[in-house]
Design an enzyme around this catalytic site. Sequence first.
Site, short mmCIF file in Angstrom:
data_model
loop_
_atom_site.label_atom_id
_atom_site.label_comp_id
_atom_site.label_asym_id
_atom_site.label_seq_id
_atom_site.Cartn_x
_atom_site.Cartn_y
_atom_site.Cartn_z
N SER A 64 0.70 -1.29 0.01
CA SER A 64 -0.13 -0.15 0.02
C SER A 64 0.96 1.15 0.02
O SER A 64 0.36 2.37 -0.25
CB SER A 64 -0.96 0.15 1.01
OG SER A 64 -2.17 -0.69 0.92
N LYS A 67 0.54 3.45 -2.95
CA LYS A 67 -0.44 4.34 -3.19
C LYS A 67 -0.13 5.66 -3.23
O LYS A 67 -1.01 6.56 -3.68
CB LYS A 67 -1.54 3.97 -2.13
CG LYS A 67 -2.20 2.62 -2.34
CD LYS A 67 -3.16 2.07 -1.11
CE LYS A 67 -3.28 0.49 -1.38
NZ LYS A 67 -4.27 0.19 -0.39
N TYR A 191 -4.00 -2.86 -10.24
CA TYR A 191 -3.73 -2.48 -8.86
C TYR A 191 -2.94 -3.76 -8.05
O TYR A 191 -1.76 -3.31 -7.41
CB TYR A 191 -5.14 -2.43 -8.08
CG TYR A 191 -5.00 -2.27 -6.75
CD1 TYR A 191 -4.66 -1.12 -5.86
CD2 TYR A 191 -5.36 -3.64 -5.90
CE1 TYR A 191 -4.70 -1.19 -4.56
CE2 TYR A 191 -5.52 -3.74 -4.56
CZ TYR A 191 -5.15 -2.40 -3.96
OH TYR A 191 -4.76 -2.52 -2.39
N TYR A 243 -4.72 4.22 8.01
CA TYR A 243 -6.34 3.67 8.28
C TYR A 243 -6.98 3.99 9.45
O TYR A 243 -6.42 4.97 9.68
CB TYR A 243 -6.33 2.07 7.91
CG TYR A 243 -5.34 1.76 6.56
CD1 TYR A 243 -5.93 2.16 5.50
CD2 TYR A 243 -4.18 1.10 6.72
CE1 TYR A 243 -4.91 1.88 4.36
CE2 TYR A 243 -3.31 0.71 5.83
CZ TYR A 243 -3.80 1.15 4.47
OH TYR A 243 -2.92 0.89 3.44
N VAL A 261 1.04 -3.67 3.82
CA VAL A 261 0.95 -5.03 4.59
C VAL A 261 2.47 -5.64 4.27
O VAL A 261 2.59 -6.95 4.94
CB VAL A 261 -0.31 -5.92 4.41
CG1 VAL A 261 -1.64 -5.19 4.75
CG2 VAL A 261 -0.48 -5.98 2.65
O1 DON Z 1 -4.99 -4.90 -1.62
C1 DON Z 1 -4.57 -5.31 -0.69
O2 DON Z 1 -4.92 -6.00 0.47
C2 DON Z 1 -2.85 -5.19 -0.76
N1 DON Z 1 -2.36 -5.39 -2.05
C3 DON Z 1 -2.27 -4.10 -0.27
C4 DON Z 1 -2.96 -3.65 1.33
C5 DON Z 1 -1.96 -2.78 1.96
O3 DON Z 1 -0.87 -2.95 2.08
C6 DON Z 1 -2.76 -2.40 3.28
N2 DON Z 1 -1.69 -1.68 4.25
N3 DON Z 1 -1.66 -1.75 5.13
#
Ligand code: DON
Length: 319
Positions: A64, A67, A191, A243, A261
């Site tokens: 993420s 982003k 994405y 978040y 993540v």
């Molecule tokens: O879409 C997802 O769930 C992952 N590709 C990215 C989520 C993420 O990194 C949330 N961060 N804390």
Amino acid sequence: MADLQHILDDIAHDMAGATERGRIADYIPDLAAVDPRHFGIAVVDADGRTFLAGDATTRFSVQSITKVFSLTMALGTTGDALWQRVGREPSGTAFNSIVQLETEQGIPRNPFINAGAIVIADVLLARHEPRETIAEFVRFIRQLTGDDSIVIDRHVAAGEQATGYRNVALANYMRAFGNIRHPVEKVLGTYFHQCALAMDCRQLAMAGRYLMMGGTDPETGRSVVTSQRARRILALMLTCGHYDASGDFAFRVGLPGKSGVGGGILAIAPGSASIAVWSPGLDAKGNSLLGRRALERLVQHTGWSVFEPMACVMPDNRP
Ligand code: DON
């Protein structure tokens, strides 16, 4: 302030010995296999000096944190019209939550929750097919870092493509409201590949330099974004970058930051430093447990904070 290299070495030493390390994100198949003992930190300062400690040159899945960069690109192509399709408010919900989309007509709260980043991917697809869009994204990251070795881990992307049911739901739901305009498979393919970017802390801190320097790439002097836009991206990082733990991160660290993540966090001390930290174990909200602790330690020693009195100098007194 003590020598920055010593501070980082001390932090890396203490984090290596930490027993409570959080939980690895195992909903993305490849991430489940990452060794939870990793810890790395990198700081690039305004003078271009780089300080590294721990596993600062081991690559991990940026997830993420990308982003921030996709938002930067989308603002470059559509400008402020983007805000008709994505909000600018903290969600107060988990990164992959679907609940607000019903009452808010498919407009995600902000560009950093999954729903928001999926809309950004859709915006980026307005000009190209997914393959070119991803190539353009990687090119952008390589320009920011000056490092052509940065690539996407296709295996990580394929794993998420095979299991990312929640993101499929989010994209279809927003498509039903007309806020996704391209076929859902193409949007999610873009994405997932964006999220699967592999970088190390050093590269990530280099990529964040334009946000430290008011929108300008310090290496080339080229404007990546206007200074106003850089400030606004940082504002979103501070209010939405973690978040439903964004308030806690602002309270503890006091810097704009974005987590992923994969266990990485990019944090920016405007005018002073671009900081990347990585430890794969996550807390209950999906943010790197030791990454956040390390940043807390770092700012205690350096005094870096956007709430620091000298952070707002009267225009007459600016150097
Ligand atoms: O879409 C997802 O769930 C992952 N590709 C990215 C989520 C993420 O990194 C949330 N961060 N804390």
